[in-house]
Design a protein around this motif. Structure first.
Motif, PDB file in Angstrom:
ATOM      1  N   LYS A 103       0.852  -1.192   0.000  1.00  0.00           N
ATOM      2  CA  LYS A 103       0.000   0.000   0.000  1.00  0.00           C
ATOM      3  C   LYS A 103       0.888   1.242   0.000  1.00  0.00           C
ATOM      4  O   LYS A 103       2.073   1.182   0.318  1.00  0.00           O
ATOM      5  CB  LYS A 103      -0.884   0.024   1.257  1.00  0.00           C
ATOM      6  CG  LYS A 103      -1.832  -1.149   1.387  1.00  0.00           C
ATOM      7  CD  LYS A 103      -3.181  -0.758   0.887  1.00  0.00           C
ATOM      8  CE  LYS A 103      -4.268  -1.712   1.294  1.00  0.00           C
ATOM      9  NZ  LYS A 103      -4.370  -2.947   0.644  1.00  0.00           N
ATOM     10  N   SER A 104       0.305   2.372  -0.341  1.00  0.00           N
ATOM     11  CA  SER A 104       1.058   3.620  -0.254  1.00  0.00           C
ATOM     12  C   SER A 104       1.262   3.973   1.214  1.00  0.00           C
ATOM     13  O   SER A 104       0.563   3.472   2.100  1.00  0.00           O
ATOM     14  CB  SER A 104       0.313   4.744  -0.971  1.00  0.00           C
ATOM     15  OG  SER A 104      -0.853   5.090  -0.252  1.00  0.00           O
TER      16      SER A 104
ATOM     17  N   ALA B 211      -3.012   5.343   7.629  1.00  0.00           N
ATOM     18  CA  ALA B 211      -4.434   5.482   7.947  1.00  0.00           C
ATOM     19  C   ALA B 211      -5.017   4.157   8.439  1.00  0.00           C
ATOM     20  O   ALA B 211      -5.788   4.122   9.405  1.00  0.00           O
ATOM     21  CB  ALA B 211      -5.202   5.977   6.722  1.00  0.00           C
ATOM     22  N   ILE B 212      -4.650   3.055   7.797  1.00  0.00           N
ATOM     23  CA  ILE B 212      -5.142   1.741   8.200  1.00  0.00           C
ATOM     24  C   ILE B 212      -4.642   1.388   9.595  1.00  0.00           C
ATOM     25  O   ILE B 212      -5.402   0.942  10.456  1.00  0.00           O
ATOM     26  CB  ILE B 212      -4.711   0.663   7.180  1.00  0.00           C
ATOM     27  CG1 ILE B 212      -5.452   0.848   5.861  1.00  0.00           C
ATOM     28  CG2 ILE B 212      -4.950  -0.740   7.724  1.00  0.00           C
ATOM     29  CD1 ILE B 212      -4.926   0.003   4.728  1.00  0.00           C
ATOM     30  N   LEU B 213      -3.346   1.597   9.836  1.00  0.00           N
ATOM     31  CA  LEU B 213      -2.757   1.202  11.112  1.00  0.00           C
ATOM     32  C   LEU B 213      -3.264   2.058  12.278  1.00  0.00           C
ATOM     33  O   LEU B 213      -3.425   1.556  13.387  1.00  0.00           O
ATOM     34  CB  LEU B 213      -1.230   1.289  11.030  1.00  0.00           C
ATOM     35  CG  LEU B 213      -0.582   0.251  10.112  1.00  0.00           C
ATOM     36  CD1 LEU B 213       0.897   0.542   9.949  1.00  0.00           C
ATOM     37  CD2 LEU B 213      -0.799  -1.146  10.632  1.00  0.00           C
TER      38      LEU B 213
ATOM     39  N   ASN C  37       4.898   9.847  -2.370  1.00  0.00           N
ATOM     40  CA  ASN C  37       5.417   8.929  -3.382  1.00  0.00           C
ATOM     41  C   ASN C  37       5.955   7.629  -2.805  1.00  0.00           C
ATOM     42  O   ASN C  37       6.433   6.782  -3.550  1.00  0.00           O
ATOM     43  CB  ASN C  37       6.531   9.621  -4.181  1.00  0.00           C
ATOM     44  CG  ASN C  37       6.017  10.832  -4.907  1.00  0.00           C
ATOM     45  OD1 ASN C  37       4.853  10.894  -5.273  1.00  0.00           O
ATOM     46  ND2 ASN C  37       6.870  11.816  -5.098  1.00  0.00           N
ATOM     47  N   LEU C  38       5.889   7.458  -1.487  1.00  0.00           N
ATOM     48  CA  LEU C  38       6.437   6.253  -0.869  1.00  0.00           C
ATOM     49  C   LEU C  38       5.418   5.115  -0.841  1.00  0.00           C
ATOM     50  O   LEU C  38       4.228   5.339  -0.658  1.00  0.00           O
ATOM     51  CB  LEU C  38       6.900   6.554   0.563  1.00  0.00           C
ATOM     52  CG  LEU C  38       8.117   7.451   0.694  1.00  0.00           C
ATOM     53  CD1 LEU C  38       8.412   7.716   2.155  1.00  0.00           C
ATOM     54  CD2 LEU C  38       9.322   6.846   0.015  1.00  0.00           C
ATOM     55  N   VAL C  39       5.924   3.897  -1.007  1.00  0.00           N
ATOM     56  CA  VAL C  39       5.103   2.682  -1.003  1.00  0.00           C
ATOM     57  C   VAL C  39       5.761   1.675  -0.063  1.00  0.00           C
ATOM     58  O   VAL C  39       6.990   1.590   0.008  1.00  0.00           O
ATOM     59  CB  VAL C  39       5.013   2.079  -2.429  1.00  0.00           C
ATOM     60  CG1 VAL C  39       4.272   0.766  -2.424  1.00  0.00           C
ATOM     61  CG2 VAL C  39       4.348   3.052  -3.367  1.00  0.00           C
TER      62      VAL C  39
END
Length: 120
Positions: free
Chosen positions: A31-32, A38-40, A73-75
């Motif tokens: 994920k980005s 946001a998920i964590l 821009n990080l994934v």
């Protein structure tokens, strides 16, 4: 010529079983960075807080080593949850017997990299 691996961070000897952290890690992989954070942050598990700290550390390493990068821009390129050593604790039982309690530890490694479309 080797492709650049990315920017990593590792947390070792965390007092949580890897089997409890891996389901959380599976939700965040590939994920980005913004989506992963946001998920964590929305999850109640202890493992999500630990992964979040390592992910933020990897992002800070990336931004420190490459000033041209941007957080957007990080994934999350790679996220590993490995088993660490086990602490063995003894519980006394009746008739001179004992039970052994294994306290499992985890090692969490996160590698972030910039998106492939931005790199070109």
């Amino acid at each position: 010529m080797e492709e650049k691996k990315g920017y990593s961070a590792t947390a070792k000897y965390l007092m949580i079983a890897p089997s409890k952290v891996r389901p959380v890690a599976n939700l965040v992989r590939n994920k980005s960075y913004a989506q992963a954070v946001a998920i964590l942050e929305a999850m109640p598990q202890k493992g999500s807080h630990l992964i979040l700290k390592v992910l933020q550390s990897a992002c800070a390493n990336a931004l420190d080593q490459n000033k041209k990068l941007d957080e957007e821009n990080l994934v999350v390129k790679e996220l590993q949850v490995n088993e660490g050593p086990r602490l063995k604790r003894v519980w006394p039982r009746s008739h001179g017997r004992r039970d052994i309690l294994l306290r499992r530890m985890s090692h969490i490694t996160v590698v972030v990299d910039e998106k492939a479309s931005v790199r070109e």
